[in-house]
Scaffold this motif. Structure first.
Motif, PDB file in Angstrom:
ATOM      1  N   SER A   1       7.737  17.456  14.286  1.00 47.12           N
ATOM      2  CA  SER A   1       6.276  17.431  14.245  1.00 47.12           C
ATOM      3  C   SER A   1       5.683  18.284  15.363  1.00 47.12           C
ATOM      4  O   SER A   1       4.747  19.062  15.139  1.00 47.12           O
TER       5      SER A   1
ATOM      6  N   ASN B   1       7.134  20.760  16.895  1.00 48.40           N
ATOM      7  CA  ASN B   1       7.442  22.163  16.624  1.00 48.40           C
ATOM      8  C   ASN B   1       6.455  22.743  15.618  1.00 48.40           C
ATOM      9  O   ASN B   1       6.008  23.889  15.768  1.00 48.40           O
ATOM     10  N   THR B   2       6.100  21.968  14.608  1.00 55.53           N
ATOM     11  CA  THR B   2       5.116  22.423  13.621  1.00 55.53           C
ATOM     12  C   THR B   2       3.768  22.666  14.287  1.00 55.53           C
ATOM     13  O   THR B   2       3.110  23.682  14.030  1.00 55.53           O
ATOM     14  N   GLN B   3       3.367  21.747  15.165  1.00 53.20           N
ATOM     15  CA  GLN B   3       2.103  21.929  15.891  1.00 53.20           C
ATOM     16  C   GLN B   3       2.179  23.151  16.800  1.00 53.20           C
ATOM     17  O   GLN B   3       1.194  23.902  16.919  1.00 53.20           O
ATOM     18  N   TYR B   4       3.310  23.357  17.439  1.00 54.60           N
ATOM     19  CA  TYR B   4       3.484  24.506  18.332  1.00 54.60           C
ATOM     20  C   TYR B   4       3.330  25.817  17.564  1.00 54.60           C
ATOM     21  O   TYR B   4       2.628  26.730  18.010  1.00 54.60           O
ATOM     22  N   ILE B   5       3.968  25.896  16.413  1.00 56.40           N
ATOM     23  CA  ILE B   5       3.872  27.118  15.598  1.00 56.40           C
ATOM     24  C   ILE B   5       2.425  27.355  15.165  1.00 56.40           C
ATOM     25  O   ILE B   5       1.923  28.481  15.222  1.00 56.40           O
ATOM     26  N   SER B   6       1.759  26.284  14.763  1.00 55.90           N
ATOM     27  CA  SER B   6       0.363  26.395  14.347  1.00 55.90           C
ATOM     28  C   SER B   6      -0.521  26.858  15.501  1.00 55.90           C
ATOM     29  O   SER B   6      -1.380  27.740  15.330  1.00 55.90           O
ATOM     30  N   LEU B   7      -0.313  26.293  16.679  1.00 56.74           N
ATOM     31  CA  LEU B   7      -1.121  26.685  17.838  1.00 56.74           C
ATOM     32  C   LEU B   7      -0.818  28.118  18.286  1.00 56.74           C
ATOM     33  O   LEU B   7      -1.717  28.834  18.732  1.00 56.74           O
ATOM     34  N   LYS B   8       0.448  28.539  18.165  1.00 53.72           N
ATOM     35  CA  LYS B   8       0.782  29.925  18.490  1.00 53.72           C
ATOM     36  C   LYS B   8       0.044  30.885  17.568  1.00 53.72           C
ATOM     37  O   LYS B   8      -0.493  31.908  18.012  1.00 53.72           O
ATOM     38  N   GLU B   9       0.007  30.551  16.286  1.00 49.38           N
ATOM     39  CA  GLU B   9      -0.685  31.404  15.316  1.00 49.38           C
ATOM     40  C   GLU B   9      -2.194  31.418  15.595  1.00 49.38           C
ATOM     41  O   GLU B   9      -2.825  32.467  15.531  1.00 49.38           O
ATOM     42  N   GLU B  10      -2.745  30.263  15.915  1.00 50.02           N
ATOM     43  CA  GLU B  10      -4.173  30.201  16.239  1.00 50.02           C
ATOM     44  C   GLU B  10      -4.462  30.996  17.507  1.00 50.02           C
ATOM     45  O   GLU B  10      -5.481  31.691  17.588  1.00 50.02           O
ATOM     46  N   ASN B  11      -3.570  30.936  18.500  1.00 48.72           N
ATOM     47  CA  ASN B  11      -3.738  31.697  19.729  1.00 48.72           C
ATOM     48  C   ASN B  11      -3.723  33.201  19.444  1.00 48.72           C
ATOM     49  O   ASN B  11      -4.532  33.949  19.994  1.00 48.72           O
TER      50      ASN B  11
END
Length: 83
Positions: free
Chosen positions: A42, A44-54
């Motif tokens: 979970s 890791n999924t949030q991390y990937i999403s936040l990286k993309e948003e960044n």
């Protein structure tokens, strides 16, 4: 109850307690590993999403800076033409 039956019952209970003592840590660890891996997944999924948003926000920031530089140069150019 006869003495043989009691001894057999005690042996079965001791065997059951021994089996629980041996296998309980294994079951406990497997459950913990499962839930921790779910949490990691979970996060890791949030991390990937936040990286993309960044990345998206950085791109918007760069676009805004570029637009601001263009506007500043146009304003300064118009000011110099007036003088």
């Amino acid at each position: 109850m006869k003495q043989k039956d009691r001894k057999a019952l005690y042996r079965v209970l001791l065997l059951l307690i021994f089996v629980l003592i041996v296998f309980f840590p294994k079951i406990y660890l497997r459950n913990n590993i499962y839930y921790v891996s779910k949490d990691i997944n979970s996060l890791n999924t949030q991390y990937i999403s936040l990286k993309e948003e960044n990345r998206f926000l950085k791109q918007q920031h760069e676009d805004a800076l570029f637009k601001n530089q263009i506007m500043d140069s146009l304003i300064l150019e118009n000011l110099y033409k007036d003088y």
